[in-house]
Structure formats: structure tokens, C-alpha cells
Design an enzyme around this catalytic site. Structure first.
Site, short mmCIF file in Angstrom:
data_model
loop_
_atom_site.label_atom_id
_atom_site.label_comp_id
_atom_site.label_asym_id
_atom_site.label_seq_id
_atom_site.Cartn_x
_atom_site.Cartn_y
_atom_site.Cartn_z
N HIS A 101 0.85 -1.21 0.00
CA HIS A 101 0.00 0.00 0.00
C HIS A 101 0.87 1.23 0.00
O HIS A 101 1.94 1.26 0.61
CB HIS A 101 -0.94 0.02 1.21
CG HIS A 101 -0.27 -0.29 2.51
ND1 HIS A 101 0.09 -1.57 2.87
CD2 HIS A 101 0.15 0.51 3.52
CE1 HIS A 101 0.69 -1.54 4.04
NE2 HIS A 101 0.75 -0.29 4.46
N HIS A 103 0.65 5.00 1.30
CA HIS A 103 -0.09 5.97 2.09
C HIS A 103 -0.11 7.29 1.31
O HIS A 103 0.95 7.75 0.85
CB HIS A 103 0.61 6.25 3.42
CG HIS A 103 0.70 5.08 4.35
ND1 HIS A 103 -0.16 4.92 5.41
CD2 HIS A 103 1.54 4.02 4.39
CE1 HIS A 103 0.17 3.82 6.08
NE2 HIS A 103 1.20 3.25 5.47
P1 5GP Z 1 1.67 0.15 7.38
O1 5GP Z 1 1.87 0.26 8.87
O2 5GP Z 1 1.72 -1.29 6.94
O3 5GP Z 1 2.55 1.03 6.55
O4 5GP Z 1 0.21 0.69 7.11
C1 5GP Z 1 -0.93 -0.04 7.39
C2 5GP Z 1 -2.06 0.94 7.49
O5 5GP Z 1 -3.27 0.25 7.39
C3 5GP Z 1 -2.08 1.69 8.83
O6 5GP Z 1 -1.98 3.10 8.61
C4 5GP Z 1 -3.40 1.30 9.44
O7 5GP Z 1 -4.04 2.36 10.10
C5 5GP Z 1 -4.19 0.84 8.25
N1 5GP Z 1 -5.18 -0.18 8.58
C6 5GP Z 1 -4.96 -1.30 9.31
N2 5GP Z 1 -6.10 -2.02 9.38
C7 5GP Z 1 -7.04 -1.34 8.66
C8 5GP Z 1 -8.42 -1.61 8.37
O8 5GP Z 1 -9.00 -2.61 8.79
N3 5GP Z 1 -9.05 -0.69 7.63
C9 5GP Z 1 -8.42 0.44 7.14
N4 5GP Z 1 -9.16 1.28 6.43
N5 5GP Z 1 -7.12 0.70 7.40
C10 5GP Z 1 -6.45 -0.18 8.15
#
Ligand code: 5GP
Ligand code: ZN
Length: 135
Positions: A101, A103
Site C-alpha cells: 500500500h 499511504h
Molecule cells: P503500514 O503500517 O503497513 O505502513 O500501514 C498499514 C495501514 O493500514 C495503517 O496506517 C493502518 O491504520 C491501516 N489499517 C490497518 N487495518 C485497517 C483496516 O482494517 N481498515 C483500514 N481502512 N485501514 C487499516
């Protein structure tokens, strides 16, 4: 193919709720549930890939294109002054959901977000050696 137990695959499939903002043939965009700023959203490929190292190049290009469009969109709609587009690859790099993903984080004056490293000049000799190591 959806990955069992991947929350983003479940969101894409409609098996978990999310505030979807956009989708096309290859990509899907939705609001982050724990936003760092107003309008923080995520752009993902519809085909599961754990991270930027393993995603198909065509899906990566599509995710980048959608991230660019969404960055323009949040600037226009929310009046953001800037946008950070951030990808974390690997647990050591803060990745917590192992479906690639980007951001898209709209930025506003005094939004309180801070650069996660402290810029300081490196030794020029060290930089030259490092560049040799990386070429
Ligand atoms: P990472 O930490 O892997 O870079 O980002 C993962 C992102 O996914 C985090 O910003 C977190 O808030 C988001 N996230 C985790 N679980 C969910 C979910 O169930 N729904 C949504 N919309 N975002 C999620
Ligand atoms: Zn997935």
C-alpha cells in the site's frame, strides 16, 4: 488471488467494511482507519502482493498512478498544502499490513507531523565509499 487472512484483500472483496474512494481495474483506494492527517488514504493493488519488492511492475505502476491522482484530488478537495506518499517495506521499515500500500497523507500547516529522521551532513569520504558499494 486474494490471500487468506489479508485484511486488505478482504476490504477489496467487500468482506470487510471500508470507506472506498476509488477503484479501477488494478487498484483500490480507501480511507486509512487510523489517519495521520485529515484525508489520509491508502492505495493498494487489487492483486495481492506483500510489498514493493514482490509486486508485479504493472501493478506497481498502476498504484503509483492512482496515488498521484489521489494526491491531486485531496489537494483540490481538502485544500491540503502538500502530500506525503509513503510506502513501508518490511517490518523493520514499519510495515504492519503485508499487502502493498501507498499511504497518501495530505499535509496542512501545523499538522504536527514530523520527519522521522534527523537530517545531518554525512562525511564525504563515507558517502564516496558507500556509492562505490552500491554501484
Ligand atoms: P503500514 O503500517 O503497513 O505502513 O500501514 C498499514 C495501514 O493500514 C495503517 O496506517 C493502518 O491504520 C491501516 N489499517 C490497518 N487495518 C485497517 C483496516 O482494517 N481498515 C483500514 N481502512 N485501514 C487499516
Ligand atoms: Zn492482500
Amino acid at each position: 488471488m486474494p490471500e487468506t487472512d489479508c485484511i486488505f484483500c478482504k476490504i477489496i472483496a467487500g468482506e470487510l467494511p471500508a470507506h472506498k474512494l476509488y477503484e479501477d481495474e488494478r487498484t483500490f483506494a480507501f480511507l486509512d482507519v487510523n489517519p495521520g492527517s485529515r484525508g489520509h488514504l491508502l492505495v493498494v493493488p487489487k492483486t495481492h502482493a506483500a510489498d514493493i519488492l514482490t509486486v508485479e511492475p504493472a501493478d506497481l505502476a498502476a498504484v503509483a498512478t492512482t496515488a498521484q491522482a489521489m494526491a491531486k484530488h485531496v489537494k483540490a478537495r481538502l485544500g491540503a498544502d502538500g502530500v506525503n506518499i509513503i510506502n513501508s517495506c518490511g517490518a523493520a521499515a514499519w510495515q504492519t499490513v503485508f499487502h502493498l500500500h501507498f499511504h497518501v497523507i495530505p499535509r496542512y500547516p501545523d499538522d504536527g507531523l514530523v520527519l522521522p529522521w534527523k537530517p545531518a551532513p554525512a562525511d564525504q569520504g563515507d558517502l564516496a565509499k558507500l556509492a562505490d558499494e552500491l554501484r
